[in-house]
Design an enzyme around this catalytic site. Structure first.
Site, PDB file in Angstrom:
ATOM      1  N   HIS A 307       0.857  -1.185   0.000  1.00 54.29           N
ATOM      2  CA  HIS A 307       0.000   0.000   0.000  1.00 54.29           C
ATOM      3  C   HIS A 307       0.887   1.226   0.000  1.00 54.29           C
ATOM      4  O   HIS A 307       1.923   1.245   0.660  1.00 54.29           O
ATOM      5  CB  HIS A 307      -0.908   0.013   1.240  1.00 54.29           C
ATOM      6  CG  HIS A 307      -2.059   0.941   1.106  1.00 54.29           C
ATOM      7  ND1 HIS A 307      -1.955   2.288   1.381  1.00 54.29           N
ATOM      8  CD2 HIS A 307      -3.330   0.725   0.679  1.00 54.29           C
ATOM      9  CE1 HIS A 307      -3.123   2.856   1.141  1.00 54.29           C
ATOM     10  NE2 HIS A 307      -3.975   1.939   0.715  1.00 54.29           N
ATOM     11  N   ASP A 365      -7.949  -5.293   0.324  1.00 54.60           N
ATOM     12  CA  ASP A 365      -8.557  -6.107  -0.728  1.00 54.60           C
ATOM     13  C   ASP A 365      -8.159  -7.569  -0.675  1.00 54.60           C
ATOM     14  O   ASP A 365      -8.703  -8.381  -1.423  1.00 54.60           O
ATOM     15  CB  ASP A 365      -8.186  -5.534  -2.097  1.00 54.60           C
ATOM     16  CG  ASP A 365      -8.964  -4.270  -2.350  1.00 54.60           C
ATOM     17  OD1 ASP A 365     -10.124  -4.219  -1.922  1.00 54.60           O
ATOM     18  OD2 ASP A 365      -8.405  -3.335  -2.941  1.00 54.60           O
TER      19      ASP A 365
HETATM   20  N1  ACO Z   1       4.165  -7.649  -5.029  1.00 55.21           N
HETATM   21  C1  ACO Z   1       5.501  -7.637  -5.223  1.00 55.21           C
HETATM   22  N2  ACO Z   1       6.292  -6.556  -5.072  1.00 55.21           N
HETATM   23  C2  ACO Z   1       5.690  -5.410  -4.705  1.00 55.21           C
HETATM   24  C3  ACO Z   1       4.290  -5.333  -4.484  1.00 55.21           C
HETATM   25  C4  ACO Z   1       3.525  -6.503  -4.664  1.00 55.21           C
HETATM   26  N3  ACO Z   1       2.192  -6.487  -4.460  1.00 55.21           N
HETATM   27  N4  ACO Z   1       3.962  -4.069  -4.132  1.00 55.21           N
HETATM   28  C5  ACO Z   1       5.099  -3.374  -4.133  1.00 55.21           C
HETATM   29  N5  ACO Z   1       6.158  -4.177  -4.467  1.00 55.21           N
HETATM   30  C6  ACO Z   1       7.581  -3.797  -4.498  1.00 55.21           C
HETATM   31  C7  ACO Z   1       7.914  -2.944  -5.724  1.00 55.21           C
HETATM   32  O1  ACO Z   1       8.314  -3.734  -6.817  1.00 55.21           O
HETATM   33  C8  ACO Z   1       9.036  -2.086  -5.189  1.00 55.21           C
HETATM   34  O2  ACO Z   1      10.198  -2.867  -5.146  1.00 55.21           O
HETATM   35  P1  ACO Z   1      11.682  -2.173  -5.391  1.00 55.21           P
HETATM   36  O3  ACO Z   1      11.820  -1.176  -4.271  1.00 55.21           O
HETATM   37  O4  ACO Z   1      12.630  -3.311  -5.331  1.00 55.21           O
HETATM   38  O5  ACO Z   1      11.592  -1.529  -6.744  1.00 55.21           O
HETATM   39  C9  ACO Z   1       8.633  -1.818  -3.735  1.00 55.21           C
HETATM   40  O6  ACO Z   1       7.811  -2.958  -3.360  1.00 55.21           O
HETATM   41  C10 ACO Z   1       7.822  -0.534  -3.531  1.00 55.21           C
HETATM   42  O7  ACO Z   1       6.667  -0.600  -4.362  1.00 55.21           O
HETATM   43  P2  ACO Z   1       6.053   0.596  -5.174  1.00 55.21           P
HETATM   44  O8  ACO Z   1       5.401   0.064  -6.414  1.00 55.21           O
HETATM   45  O9  ACO Z   1       7.071   1.667  -5.344  1.00 55.21           O
HETATM   46  O10 ACO Z   1       4.941   1.102  -4.173  1.00 55.21           O
HETATM   47  P3  ACO Z   1       3.736   2.060  -4.526  1.00 55.21           P
HETATM   48  O11 ACO Z   1       3.434   2.776  -3.258  1.00 55.21           O
HETATM   49  O12 ACO Z   1       4.023   2.861  -5.736  1.00 55.21           O
HETATM   50  O13 ACO Z   1       2.556   1.049  -4.905  1.00 55.21           O
HETATM   51  C11 ACO Z   1       0.687  -0.408  -4.739  1.00 55.21           C
HETATM   52  C12 ACO Z   1       1.545   0.670  -4.041  1.00 55.21           C
HETATM   53  C13 ACO Z   1       0.213   0.118  -6.114  1.00 55.21           C
HETATM   54  C14 ACO Z   1      -0.555  -0.674  -3.882  1.00 55.21           C
HETATM   55  C15 ACO Z   1       1.533  -1.690  -4.915  1.00 55.21           C
HETATM   56  O14 ACO Z   1       1.955  -2.174  -3.662  1.00 55.21           O
HETATM   57  C16 ACO Z   1       0.796  -2.791  -5.683  1.00 55.21           C
HETATM   58  O15 ACO Z   1       0.805  -2.790  -6.924  1.00 55.21           O
HETATM   59  N6  ACO Z   1       0.133  -3.750  -4.949  1.00 55.21           N
HETATM   60  C17 ACO Z   1      -0.673  -4.768  -5.586  1.00 55.21           C
HETATM   61  C18 ACO Z   1      -2.004  -4.194  -6.036  1.00 55.21           C
HETATM   62  C19 ACO Z   1      -2.938  -3.946  -4.874  1.00 55.21           C
HETATM   63  O16 ACO Z   1      -3.144  -4.793  -4.007  1.00 55.21           O
HETATM   64  N7  ACO Z   1      -3.566  -2.744  -4.887  1.00 55.21           N
HETATM   65  C20 ACO Z   1      -4.572  -2.359  -3.884  1.00 55.21           C
HETATM   66  C21 ACO Z   1      -4.118  -1.195  -3.079  1.00 55.21           C
HETATM   67  S1  ACO Z   1      -5.275  -0.879  -1.802  1.00 55.21           S
HETATM   68  C22 ACO Z   1      -6.528  -0.044  -2.532  1.00 55.21           C
HETATM   69  O17 ACO Z   1      -6.426   0.612  -3.535  1.00 55.21           O
HETATM   70  C23 ACO Z   1      -7.816  -0.136  -1.880  1.00 55.21           C
END
Ligand code: ACO
Length: 430
Positions: A307, A365
């Site tokens: 998140h 979620d």
């Molecule tokens: N699985 C694997 N790796 C992940 C995940 C994941 N679900 N989420 C983040 N990471 C990793 C990224 O690759 C990144 O790694 P790095 O530092 O080695 O490059 C690091 O964790 C940071 O992630 P970001 O993408 O920079 O985080 P951001 O805050 O931009 O994204 C998000 C947040 C979009 C929610 C992301 O965690 C994601 O895509 N999760 C899966 C989708 C999801 O469950 N979304 C629902 C969110 S809750 C809502 O909207 C109600």
């Protein structure tokens, strides 16, 4: 705390003093509104990671501590003691209603649940297998064409009427999307049922058979709707605010919020979680999928994990997890393989260095889809469910923004990285 902040250009020594803006809770912000005018400088913050786009008194989140409060009330207390319409009143008007106010509010909402008959015919224009979110965007936007009597956004009473209409009619539109998909007749709302019970009735009753909503199903929906009702300046709420900042009508603004919510990185994640669990299929495949999630060359992400704001745990996920077990024990099969798989996957991920280092925890979620599945709601309706609840938050934010006298059109700037000026080349010379 200092109320000024100085930024100095290390090459020229040129300095700018910025005011600090503080709220009642949470981090302060640098007021950079004069930065461009005075220094010709912009702030660069893709993804708005360090940007507060507005002041708001609706919802407070502390992502490090896993805190979520609506109008100051902890989400855990609202989840345990309140119901969705009471929370809707709180978000909309800023205070918990008195007993009389609650009865009046419930009555207003439950007596505006019908949609115009002509609006119903719009559904016939959609292909039978259209995604319900696609229909939601279209039909919600079309409300602008029906309710001309409340479209003066500068009139507080008009704003209130629009808010009531939206909260009352969105479940009716959502259930109609489902009925269109499954080829069953539209079921009219019943004003004697409560908000969640009425929604389940519109989903699952048929003209030949009444549907008696299960008590635990209503309880679970109430919880999910409360937890999804607002989450400050997330992507869809910011979309609603930006659309509304131009003076667009509220129905059009909410339609834009639904469009933004649809994405798998936002509200589409609950549908994606279920698809992911089905793809994983068996606990023996978990290591393979964990490895895929960690592989930078593989686009696969663990859906329902991570998140932008919560970096320790998502307080909503903790509450939903408990409800998930209750629903499965009382309504569905408690040995449900999907839940077992979800539990195992969660455990493995939480022990894995990759997820620990990046503070990736299950979000709201992760478990909501499993509850909805137990309530017989199909996966393509999960994000629609989210949009019903979030309509309250969107409307509250839209209203808060419009009633702020200092409100201006939202207009971010950019760092241009395209071609420098060049001369037009006639087509025969290219
Ligand atoms: N699985 C694997 N790796 C992940 C995940 C994941 N679900 N989420 C983040 N990471 C990793 C990224 O690759 C990144 O790694 P790095 O530092 O080695 O490059 C690091 O964790 C940071 O992630 P970001 O993408 O920079 O985080 P951001 O805050 O931009 O994204 C998000 C947040 C979009 C929610 C992301 O965690 C994601 O895509 N999760 C899966 C989708 C999801 O469950 N979304 C629902 C969110 S809750 C809502 O909207 C109600």
């Amino acid at each position: 705390m200092a109320d000024k902040y100085s930024l100095t250009n290390s090459a020229t020594g040129d300095c700018v003093n910025l005011d600090l803006v503080s709220g009642t809770d949470g981090p302060s912000a640098l007021d950079i509104t004069a930065l461009y005018k005075e220094k010709g400088l912009l702030a660069f913050d893709p993804g708005f990671v360090s940007t507060a786009s507005c002041t708001s008194s609706i919802t407070y989140i502390d992502g490090e501590k896993g805190i979520l409060r609506y109008r100051g009330y902890p989400i855990e207390q609202l989840a345990a003691k309140s119901n969705f319409l009471e929370v809707a009143h709180l978000l909309l008007y800023g205070e918990l209603p008195t007993a009389t106010e609650l009865v009046d509010f419930e009555s207003i909402i439950m007596h505006h649940t019908m949609i115009r008959e002509t609006m119903r015919t719009f559904f016939d224009g959609f292909h039978y297998n259209a995604h319900p979110m696609a229909i939601m965007i279209g039909v919600t936007g079309s409300m602008s064409a029906f309710y001309h009597d409340s479209l003066d956004i500068h009139n507080p009473r008009h704003r209130e009427i629009s808010a009531h209409r939206m909260i009352a009619k969105i479940p009716t539109i959502a259930a109609a999307c489902y009925k269109h998909n499954v080829g069953e007749p539209f079921i009219y709302p019943r004003n004697d049922l409560d908000y969640c019970g009425n929604f389940l009735h519109m989903m699952f009753a048929t003209p030949c058979e009444e549907y008696v909503p299960n008590k635990t199903a209503i309880e679970a929906m109430n919880l999910l709707f409360i937890l999804h009702a607002d989450h400050e300046q997330n992507a869809s709420t910011s979309t609603v605010r930006l659309a509304g900042s131009s003076g667009a009508n509220p129905f059009a603004c909410i339609a834009s919020g639904i469009a933004s919510l649809w994405g798998p990185a936002h509200g589409g994640a609950n549908e994606a979680v279920l698809k992911m669990l089905e793809e994983i299929g068996d606990v023996s495949n978990i290591p393979k999928y964990i490895a895929k999630a960690k592989d930078k060359n593989d686009p696969f992400r663990l859906m329902g994990f991570g998140h932008r704001v919560y970096r320790n745990f998502d307080p909503r996920a903790t509450l939903i997890r408990e409800m998930c077990h209750k629903v499965l024990a009382e309504i569905s099969d408690k040995d449900n393989p999907l839940l077992q798989l979800a539990g195992e996957l969660e455990e493995v991920a939480l022990k894995d260095e990759y997820f620990i280092e990046r503070k990736l925890y299950p979000n709201v979620d992760y478990y909501s889809g499993i509850i909805y599945r137990a309530l017989n709601i199909p996966a393509n309706m999960f994000t629609v469910m989210f949009s019903i609840a979030r309509t309250v938050g969107w409307v509250a934010h839209w209203s808060e923004m419009i009633s702020d006298p200092s409100q201006r059109i939202g207009r971010p700037r950019q760092i241009y990285v395209g071609a420098k000026q060049r001369d037009y080349v006639p087509i025969d010379k290219r």
